[in-house]
Design an enzyme around this catalytic site. Structure first.
Site, mmCIF file in Angstrom:
data_model
loop_
_atom_site.group_PDB
_atom_site.id
_atom_site.type_symbol
_atom_site.label_atom_id
_atom_site.label_comp_id
_atom_site.label_asym_id
_atom_site.label_seq_id
_atom_site.Cartn_x
_atom_site.Cartn_y
_atom_site.Cartn_z
ATOM 1 C CD GLU A 170 -2.619 1.124 2.668
ATOM 2 O OE1 GLU A 170 -3.566 1.923 2.793
ATOM 3 O OE2 GLU A 170 -2.295 0.289 3.551
ATOM 4 C CE LYS A 201 -8.747 1.042 2.479
ATOM 5 N NZ LYS A 201 -7.773 1.357 3.546
ATOM 6 C CB CYS A 216 -5.251 -1.360 4.358
ATOM 7 S SG CYS A 216 -5.010 -1.165 6.141
#
Length: 516
Positions: free
Chosen positions: A270, A331, A383
């Site tokens: 990430e 995301k 994540c």
């Protein structure tokens, strides 16, 4: 043992201890029988408690759960949010006190509207349904905090084989039902017809889980792919330092080029490229020129800026593909305070924790296509996204391979990264697919379709993980039906319990008056 069921602090303290047991059943401790004990003690403490006492008992359970299971929040606030020790402790405590109320209201509802002490089998079913509803609510309310679900304790336990059938939800339901039935066994012994049904409900999930543990719900869709997962181990306090930018870009490039043997997929963690994609185009183009003639796909995390219809800039946490592949992913599930600040008009500027770098991300659209690499469809999770079972299943059902990238440096050397890894393992098991997990400082790992780690790197080590993953085809029952069958069952059981309780209250008689 009456002190357990009566109102008062002895029972509340036991509920507190019961909540503290649940995290010990999960990673990194993995003492899975403690999950059963935790739920049994909670059920026992609520079985006869009046509504007000049940409310506080549920709150005590929740506080014990979060105090032990999410203690790593303190590290994020103190070490990386620049809060003083007393302030970090106060904020962490306040959050745990608030999260504990997730369990208070259901406990009150249980005592006030659902519990039927004269029907132990029905009572156990209603308790399991309420527990399932509670876990669903925890994962939805205010964007959700789906951490420490009971079912995660069974990744290495006998119930793991149920995960491809109903996800972590089915494991949690089976645990809650088993715990309540075990507590009610003495009462059930006096009711032979109900006892038979209870024994079937008690034993069937465990026998089925064991029988299905090695069952392959999916099949290989092609030859194995060679993977290189790069763990840069960049210190969090250096990651967003402009003076460290060149060093970080060179670090990931050099780690990728250090091995001459060809690979199919290279995965960086990430925000491995810690500048906006538009400012890194030349760097990414160089990676593309290197990867494409070698028939290699390189996937990396990078912040992305786009403009909305009004021309206003929006910033996203993203993944891009270079080389033999295509796609950009933005995301969708954002971390509160880490990627966006609730009530930011009020909180921004109060303390450094509310002004962390890159804490103003926007949510990506829900209708994004999957990433493509070497001709295979890859379901990406950045994540926090991997901890949402239903969200993850929606992407996994369209994919051949799962990918999660993360930066768990926020959690230091706490248990948080290992809990995060366990949830990723559960997603692979639910989907029957291989997963590549690449993180900044660990745990970087390859996970097979049975949720087992085949390769991993130690935490806090700069290294590259080499291994193989296989694209898979087919759908597990959970990917096909998701949680809808279980949700329907929970609604039926809770509705039945509510109607029976109302009928019981409406019926005249001394027994009913005594229960009032």
């Amino acid at each position: 043992m009456r002190w357990i069921t009566r109102p008062g602090w002895p029972g509340n303290l036991l509920a507190l201890a019961a909540g503290a047991l649940m995290p010990l059943a999960q990673a990194p401790f993995d003492l899975w029988p403690l999950a059963l004990l935790s739920l049994a003690l909670l059920y026992l403490g609520l079985r006869e408690a009046p509504p007000r006492a049940a409310l506080w008992r549920g709150w005590c359970y929740g506080f014990g759960l979060y105090a032990v299971g999410t203690s790593w929040i303190y590290i994020s606030i103190h070490d990386y949010g620049a809060a003083s020790l007393p302030l970090a402790g106060l904020l962490t405590l306040a959050l745990m006190l608030a999260l504990a109320f997730f369990f208070a209201l259901p406990a009150w509802l249980w005592s006030r509207w659902l519990r039927r002490s004269d029907a132990p089998l029905a009572d156990a079913l209603a308790f399991a349904a309420l527990w399932l509803a509670l876990e669903g609510f925890r994962g939805w309310f205010l964007t959700g905090f789906p951490w420490l679900y009971a079912g995660y304790s069974q990744l290495e336990g006998p119930l793991a084989g149920l995960a491809p059938l109903g996800g972590v939800w089915l494991l949690s339901f089976a645990l809650a039902l088993s715990a309540a039935l075990l507590v009610n066994l003495p009462r059930l012994l006096r009711r032979p017809p109900a006892l038979l049904g209870a024994l079937v409900l008690l034993l069937a999930p465990w026998a089925t889980g064991l029988a299905l543990r090695g069952h392959a719900w999916t099949a290989p869709a092609g030859a194995p792919l060679k993977v290189a997962a790069v763990q840069g181990n960049v210190e969090q306090n250096l990651k967003w330092d402009p003076e460290q930018l060149s060093a970080q870009l060179l670090l990931y490039r050099d780690l990728t080029l250090q091995r001459a043997a060809p690979v199919d997929l290279v995965v960086w963690p990430e925000t491995a490229v810690p500048i906006l994609k538009e400012y890194a185009e030349n760097y990414l183009a160089g990676l593309d020129r290197y990867a494409r003639p070698r028939h290699m796909a390189l996937l990396t995390g990078v912040p992305i800026r786009r403009h909305n219809a009004q021309g206003e800039p929006r910033y996203y946490n993203g993944i891009v593909v270079a080389g033999e592949g295509s796609g950009t992913y933005l995301k969708q599930k954002l971390v509160p305070f880490g990627e966006y600040v609730p009530l930011q008009e009020v909180l921004r500027g109060l303390i450094a924790f509310f002004d962390l770098p890159m804490s103003d991300f926007a949510r990506g659209p829900a209708d994004q296509p999957l990433l493509e690499a070497r001709g295979w469809r890859i379901a990406p999770y950045i994540c926090y996204e991997v901890v949402y079972p239903e969200f993850a299943a929606g992407l996994a059902a369209r994919s051949d391979l799962l990918l999660t990238i993360s930066n768990d440096a926020w959690f230091g050397s706490s248990i948080g990264p290992l809990q995060h890894l366990q949830m990723a393992q559960m997603r692979a098991l639910e989907a029957g697919r291989w997963m590549i997990r690449t993180t900044n400082n660990g745990v970087t790992a390859l996970i097979d379709p049975f949720g087992r780690i085949t390769e991993r790197l130690p935490q806090f080590q700069r290294a590259v993980l080499y291994g193989e993953v296989t694209p898979m085809q087919g759908l597990t029952p959970y990917l096909r039906w998701r949680a809808w069958p279980l949700a329907g069952l929970a609604v039926l059981l809770l509705g039945w319990a509510l109607l029976r309780r109302r009928a019981e209250r409406a019926a005249p008689g001394p027994a009913v008056e005594a229960q009032r």
